[in-house]
Design an enzyme around this catalytic site. Structure first.
Site, PDB file in Angstrom:
ATOM      1  N   ARG A   1      43.192 -18.160 -28.642  1.00 10.46           N
ATOM      2  CA  ARG A   1      41.979 -18.069 -27.825  1.00 10.46           C
ATOM      3  C   ARG A   1      41.049 -19.196 -28.250  1.00 10.46           C
ATOM      4  O   ARG A   1      40.838 -19.414 -29.441  1.00 10.46           O
ATOM      5  CB  ARG A   1      41.309 -16.719 -28.044  1.00 10.46           C
ATOM      6  CG  ARG A   1      40.090 -16.507 -27.194  1.00 10.46           C
ATOM      7  CD  ARG A   1      39.394 -15.187 -27.507  1.00 10.46           C
ATOM      8  NE  ARG A   1      38.207 -15.415 -28.289  1.00 10.46           N
ATOM      9  CZ  ARG A   1      37.147 -14.604 -28.293  1.00 10.46           C
ATOM     10  NH1 ARG A   1      37.156 -13.494 -27.564  1.00 10.46           N
ATOM     11  NH2 ARG A   1      36.092 -14.857 -29.030  1.00 10.46           N
TER      12      ARG A   1
ATOM     13  N   HIS B   1      33.353 -13.353 -21.435  1.00  6.10           N
ATOM     14  CA  HIS B   1      32.456 -12.310 -21.957  1.00  6.10           C
ATOM     15  C   HIS B   1      31.384 -11.890 -20.950  1.00  6.10           C
ATOM     16  O   HIS B   1      30.182 -11.833 -21.264  1.00  6.10           O
ATOM     17  CB  HIS B   1      31.825 -12.763 -23.284  1.00  6.10           C
ATOM     18  CG  HIS B   1      31.785 -11.675 -24.310  1.00  6.10           C
ATOM     19  ND1 HIS B   1      30.648 -10.991 -24.624  1.00  6.10           N
ATOM     20  CD2 HIS B   1      32.761 -11.138 -25.070  1.00  6.10           C
ATOM     21  CE1 HIS B   1      30.905 -10.078 -25.540  1.00  6.10           C
ATOM     22  NE2 HIS B   1      32.193 -10.143 -25.831  1.00  6.10           N
TER      23      HIS B   1
ATOM     24  N   HIS C   1      42.041 -16.566 -32.920  1.00 11.48           N
ATOM     25  CA  HIS C   1      40.792 -17.115 -32.393  1.00 11.48           C
ATOM     26  C   HIS C   1      40.485 -18.469 -33.002  1.00 11.48           C
ATOM     27  O   HIS C   1      40.162 -18.559 -34.187  1.00 11.48           O
ATOM     28  CB  HIS C   1      39.625 -16.226 -32.790  1.00 11.48           C
ATOM     29  CG  HIS C   1      39.515 -14.976 -32.000  1.00 11.48           C
ATOM     30  ND1 HIS C   1      38.314 -14.474 -31.609  1.00 11.48           N
ATOM     31  CD2 HIS C   1      40.448 -14.112 -31.545  1.00 11.48           C
ATOM     32  CE1 HIS C   1      38.506 -13.352 -30.930  1.00 11.48           C
ATOM     33  NE2 HIS C   1      39.797 -13.107 -30.892  1.00 11.48           N
TER      34      HIS C   1
ATOM     35  N   GLU D   1      38.384  -4.323 -22.262  1.00 11.82           N
ATOM     36  CA  GLU D   1      38.147  -3.954 -23.663  1.00 11.82           C
ATOM     37  C   GLU D   1      37.062  -2.893 -23.794  1.00 11.82           C
ATOM     38  O   GLU D   1      37.023  -2.187 -24.792  1.00 11.82           O
ATOM     39  CB  GLU D   1      37.814  -5.191 -24.516  1.00 11.82           C
ATOM     40  CG  GLU D   1      36.508  -5.852 -24.151  1.00 11.82           C
ATOM     41  CD  GLU D   1      36.228  -7.105 -24.979  1.00 11.82           C
ATOM     42  OE1 GLU D   1      37.163  -7.858 -25.256  1.00 11.82           O
ATOM     43  OE2 GLU D   1      35.057  -7.305 -25.334  1.00 11.82           O
TER      44      GLU D   1
ATOM     45  N   ASN E   1      31.378  -0.445 -32.239  1.00  9.79           N
ATOM     46  CA  ASN E   1      30.532  -1.500 -32.816  1.00  9.79           C
ATOM     47  C   ASN E   1      29.079  -1.387 -32.363  1.00  9.79           C
ATOM     48  O   ASN E   1      28.787  -1.396 -31.172  1.00  9.79           O
ATOM     49  CB  ASN E   1      31.096  -2.871 -32.409  1.00  9.79           C
ATOM     50  CG  ASN E   1      30.678  -3.962 -33.362  1.00  9.79           C
ATOM     51  OD1 ASN E   1      30.011  -3.706 -34.373  1.00  9.79           O
ATOM     52  ND2 ASN E   1      31.059  -5.197 -33.057  1.00  9.79           N
TER      53      ASN E   1
ATOM     54  N   GLU F   1      45.627  -9.005 -29.236  1.00  9.15           N
ATOM     55  CA  GLU F   1      44.623  -9.825 -29.932  1.00  9.15           C
ATOM     56  C   GLU F   1      44.674  -9.525 -31.432  1.00  9.15           C
ATOM     57  O   GLU F   1      44.833  -8.376 -31.840  1.00  9.15           O
ATOM     58  CB  GLU F   1      43.225  -9.497 -29.394  1.00  9.15           C
ATOM     59  CG  GLU F   1      42.120 -10.311 -30.045  1.00  9.15           C
ATOM     60  CD  GLU F   1      40.745  -9.995 -29.436  1.00  9.15           C
ATOM     61  OE1 GLU F   1      40.620  -8.989 -28.714  1.00  9.15           O
ATOM     62  OE2 GLU F   1      39.813 -10.774 -29.702  1.00  9.15           O
TER      63      GLU F   1
ATOM     64  N   ASP G   1      35.994  -5.664 -35.187  1.00  7.86           N
ATOM     65  CA  ASP G   1      35.352  -4.346 -35.183  1.00  7.86           C
ATOM     66  C   ASP G   1      36.369  -3.228 -34.943  1.00  7.86           C
ATOM     67  O   ASP G   1      36.023  -2.046 -35.018  1.00  7.86           O
ATOM     68  CB  ASP G   1      34.199  -4.276 -34.176  1.00  7.86           C
ATOM     69  CG  ASP G   1      34.513  -4.864 -32.817  1.00  7.86           C
ATOM     70  OD1 ASP G   1      34.884  -6.054 -32.755  1.00  7.86           O
ATOM     71  OD2 ASP G   1      34.375  -4.149 -31.817  1.00  7.86           O
TER      72      ASP G   1
ATOM     73  N   ARG H   1      43.144  -4.652 -21.089  1.00  3.43           N
ATOM     74  CA  ARG H   1      42.735  -4.852 -22.486  1.00  3.43           C
ATOM     75  C   ARG H   1      42.313  -3.576 -23.214  1.00  3.43           C
ATOM     76  O   ARG H   1      41.766  -3.631 -24.311  1.00  3.43           O
ATOM     77  CB  ARG H   1      41.563  -5.841 -22.535  1.00  3.43           C
ATOM     78  CG  ARG H   1      41.861  -7.139 -21.933  1.00  3.43           C
ATOM     79  CD  ARG H   1      41.763  -8.336 -22.811  1.00  3.43           C
ATOM     80  NE  ARG H   1      40.720  -8.410 -23.770  1.00  3.43           N
ATOM     81  CZ  ARG H   1      40.946  -8.527 -25.083  1.00  3.43           C
ATOM     82  NH1 ARG H   1      42.170  -8.564 -25.548  1.00  3.43           N
ATOM     83  NH2 ARG H   1      39.945  -8.612 -25.923  1.00  3.43           N
TER      84      ARG H   1
ATOM     85  N   GLU I   1      39.425 -14.043 -19.537  1.00  4.44           N
ATOM     86  CA  GLU I   1      39.055 -12.647 -19.829  1.00  4.44           C
ATOM     87  C   GLU I   1      37.625 -12.334 -19.411  1.00  4.44           C
ATOM     88  O   GLU I   1      36.725 -13.157 -19.599  1.00  4.44           O
ATOM     89  CB  GLU I   1      39.224 -12.462 -21.345  1.00  4.44           C
ATOM     90  CG  GLU I   1      38.801 -11.118 -21.853  1.00  4.44           C
ATOM     91  CD  GLU I   1      38.903 -11.060 -23.382  1.00  4.44           C
ATOM     92  OE1 GLU I   1      39.656 -11.850 -23.980  1.00  4.44           O
ATOM     93  OE2 GLU I   1      38.200 -10.216 -23.969  1.00  4.44           O
TER      94      GLU I   1
ATOM     95  N   TYR J   1      28.596 -17.580 -26.926  1.00  3.77           N
ATOM     96  CA  TYR J   1      29.508 -16.505 -27.327  1.00  3.77           C
ATOM     97  C   TYR J   1      30.784 -17.055 -27.990  1.00  3.77           C
ATOM     98  O   TYR J   1      31.350 -18.043 -27.538  1.00  3.77           O
ATOM     99  CB  TYR J   1      29.913 -15.645 -26.111  1.00  3.77           C
ATOM    100  CG  TYR J   1      31.072 -14.775 -26.457  1.00  3.77           C
ATOM    101  CD1 TYR J   1      30.876 -13.633 -27.226  1.00  3.77           C
ATOM    102  CD2 TYR J   1      32.377 -15.146 -26.141  1.00  3.77           C
ATOM    103  CE1 TYR J   1      31.940 -12.872 -27.641  1.00  3.77           C
ATOM    104  CE2 TYR J   1      33.451 -14.392 -26.551  1.00  3.77           C
ATOM    105  CZ  TYR J   1      33.228 -13.253 -27.298  1.00  3.77           C
ATOM    106  OH  TYR J   1      34.282 -12.516 -27.725  1.00  3.77           O
TER     107      TYR J   1
ATOM    108  N   ASP K   1      37.727 -16.296 -23.284  1.00  6.86           N
ATOM    109  CA  ASP K   1      36.919 -15.104 -22.983  1.00  6.86           C
ATOM    110  C   ASP K   1      35.576 -15.545 -22.406  1.00  6.86           C
ATOM    111  O   ASP K   1      34.806 -16.244 -23.071  1.00  6.86           O
ATOM    112  CB  ASP K   1      36.700 -14.322 -24.287  1.00  6.86           C
ATOM    113  CG  ASP K   1      36.116 -12.933 -24.049  1.00  6.86           C
ATOM    114  OD1 ASP K   1      35.666 -12.657 -22.922  1.00  6.86           O
ATOM    115  OD2 ASP K   1      36.118 -12.135 -25.012  1.00  6.86           O
TER     116      ASP K   1
ATOM    117  N   HIS L   1      42.691  -5.198 -26.961  1.00  6.61           N
ATOM    118  CA  HIS L   1      41.571  -5.734 -27.736  1.00  6.61           C
ATOM    119  C   HIS L   1      41.900  -5.611 -29.227  1.00  6.61           C
ATOM    120  O   HIS L   1      42.447  -4.600 -29.652  1.00  6.61           O
ATOM    121  CB  HIS L   1      40.351  -4.883 -27.385  1.00  6.61           C
ATOM    122  CG  HIS L   1      39.047  -5.359 -27.909  1.00  6.61           C
ATOM    123  ND1 HIS L   1      37.966  -4.514 -27.993  1.00  6.61           N
ATOM    124  CD2 HIS L   1      38.627  -6.561 -28.352  1.00  6.61           C
ATOM    125  CE1 HIS L   1      36.926  -5.190 -28.465  1.00  6.61           C
ATOM    126  NE2 HIS L   1      37.296  -6.432 -28.690  1.00  6.61           N
TER     127      HIS L   1
ATOM    128  N   TRP M   1      25.383  -9.964 -22.459  1.00  8.28           N
ATOM    129  CA  TRP M   1      25.856 -10.629 -23.669  1.00  8.28           C
ATOM    130  C   TRP M   1      27.368 -10.666 -23.613  1.00  8.28           C
ATOM    131  O   TRP M   1      28.022  -9.753 -23.155  1.00  8.28           O
ATOM    132  CB  TRP M   1      25.397  -9.913 -24.945  1.00  8.28           C
ATOM    133  CG  TRP M   1      25.995 -10.603 -26.116  1.00  8.28           C
ATOM    134  CD1 TRP M   1      25.642 -11.825 -26.630  1.00  8.28           C
ATOM    135  CD2 TRP M   1      27.121 -10.164 -26.904  1.00  8.28           C
ATOM    136  NE1 TRP M   1      26.458 -12.167 -27.662  1.00  8.28           N
ATOM    137  CE2 TRP M   1      27.375 -11.169 -27.850  1.00  8.28           C
ATOM    138  CE3 TRP M   1      27.925  -9.025 -26.867  1.00  8.28           C
ATOM    139  CZ2 TRP M   1      28.422 -11.068 -28.787  1.00  8.28           C
ATOM    140  CZ3 TRP M   1      28.935  -8.917 -27.782  1.00  8.28           C
ATOM    141  CH2 TRP M   1      29.186  -9.930 -28.745  1.00  8.28           C
TER     142      TRP M   1
END
Ligand code: GCO
Ligand code: MG
Length: 402
Positions: free
Chosen positions: A147, A212, A122, A262, A37, A339, A316, A283, A236, A159, A210, A312, A402
């Site tokens: 999630r 992130h 999600h 991931e 991605n 996921e 994407d 993951r 996560e 996020y 998550d 994961h 991010w």
């Protein structure tokens, strides 16, 4: 049997996907996902300029030998671009082997270890109330694990909050969108979110979250502790993992289960976390960690330490990756969860597949190979669109994760 051609197909039915198609002298072909991605074209070049010439004329049955050739032969080992390219080749070769055998790939791996693959969806929304409604919608759809991510008051572009329904695609523009991050606001907010979700929907459903990569180790420890009472399935990527020892601090303070990996590309990235039992779920994915062959290495190591898989599966990762992951998941002895973020209708039409969802579980289906194809004519109608992932800054402008 010989490989006669290998072609890279780039298509953007709602988002970008890179697919490798390997053809043989016996008319059987296989496909593999090579999507990275926001950095798609780097893998396209790696495949077209460096790997395709190496593949022509080889016996596609020699999956392990070709994997070793591409891994050792690069000299420059590992890294996301190299490993995404190797993953695509590996998936396509497993697909071919399955088609030759007339069996789904999970049968070649050792057969089904379970009846279906537990997946998590999600649920997200701009605020607590809408997020709670979304959780309800997922429960109605039959999900057993969800999630939960929500917009945070005062945090621009938090996020995990989607714009569409049933999926969330963060890579939204040719140059990275700038979002803001506020750790204090998040740490105040997250326990309230989960308190309300449990109050409304009870404790029968599995909940995941998550972080992130946004917190420092001590902040992650604090969050894990404050969420313990809401019995999360996992927390996560609670802190970045360049230094795996950071997870010792998190572990010392919380029994909230941890999931990481991931962005990992090989068993070597996973080793320290797994051997020190610093995580509960790994993951790593088929598309970024060396294909089915790479994931077999990782899951075998993880099994020694009772670490389970939690691959994961964001949008994407194309339906080709999802099909490969589901064949792997149905077999792998130490499976945890998969996921599953649904793809757009356009994506599903470009990649017709045999996997299906029922009662919270996915099944890869019983088509020979991976059980997924690419409609090349349709794919050609969706040209590549440059898109990158967002970046995040703190309130004072400091660059953050991010
Ligand atoms: C997840 C992930 C994704 C990633 C995305 C980046 O847990 O699903 O964190 O949402 O952000 O895959 O390309
Ligand atoms: Mg994640």
């Amino acid at each position: 049997m010989k490989i006669t051609s290998a072609r890279v197909i780039v298509t953007s039915p709602g988002r970008n996907f890179v697919t490798l198609k390997i053809e043989t002298d016996q008319g059987i072909s296989g496909i593999g996902d090579a999507t990275l991605n926001g950095r798609e074209m780097a893998v396209v070049s790696y495949l077209e300029d460096h790997l395709v010439p190496l593949l022509l004329g080889r016996d596609p049955h020699r999956i392990e030998d070709i994997w070793q050739l591409l891994y050792r032969g690069a000299y420059w080992r590992r890294g996301p671009v190299t490993m995404s390219a190797i993953s695509a080749v590996d998936m396509a070769l497993w697909d071919i082997k399955g088609k030759v055998a007339g069996l789904p790939v999970y049968q070649l791996l050792g057969g089904a270890s379970r009846d279906g693959v537990l997946v998590y969806g999600h649920a997200n929304g701009p605020d607590i109330d809408e997020t709670i409604d979304e959780v309800g919608r997922y429960i109605e759809l039959g999900y057993r694990a969800i999630r939960v991510q929500s917009g945070i008051p005062g945090v621009k572009g938090a996020y995990g909050v989607g714009r569409g329904q049933m999926y969330y695609e963060p890579a939204d523009s040719a140059l990275p969108t700038e979002t803001r991050w506020d750790t204090a606001a998040y740490l105040n907010f997250a326990p309230k979110l989960f308190e309300k979700v449990r109050e409304t929907h009870g404790f029968d459903i599995e909940l995941l979250h998550d972080v992130h990569h946004r917190l420092t180790p001590i902040e992650a420890a604090k969050l894990g502790k404050s969420l313990e009472q809401f019995r999360l399935f996992w927390m996560e990527d609670c802190t970045p993992v360049e230094n795996p020892q950071a997870f010792r601090l998190v572990r010392k303070h919380t029994v909230t289960p941890l999931a990481v990996g991931e962005i990992f590309n090989s068993v070597h990235d996973c080793r320290e976390l797994i051997e020190n039992q610093l995580i509960d779920y790994i993951r790593a994915t088929v598309v970024h960690a060396g294909g089915i062959t790479g994931l077999k290495q990782i899951s075998s190591l993880a099994a020694l330490y009772q670490v389970r898989t939690g691959c994961h599966g964001a949008t994407d990762l194309s339906p080709v990756c999802m099909a490969a992951a589901l064949n792997f998941d149905l077999w792998v002895p130490n499976f945890g969860i998969q996921e599953y973020m649904r793809h757009t209708e356009e994506t599903n039409e470009v990649f017709p597949h045999s996997y299906s969802f029922a009662d919270g579980y996915l099944h890869p289906g019983d088509s020979p190979g991976l059980g997924v194809e690419i409609d090349e004519d349709l794919a050609a109608k969706y040209p590549y669109e440059p898109r990158q992932l967002p970046v995040a800054r703190l309130a004072d402008g400091t660059m953050w994760n991010w």
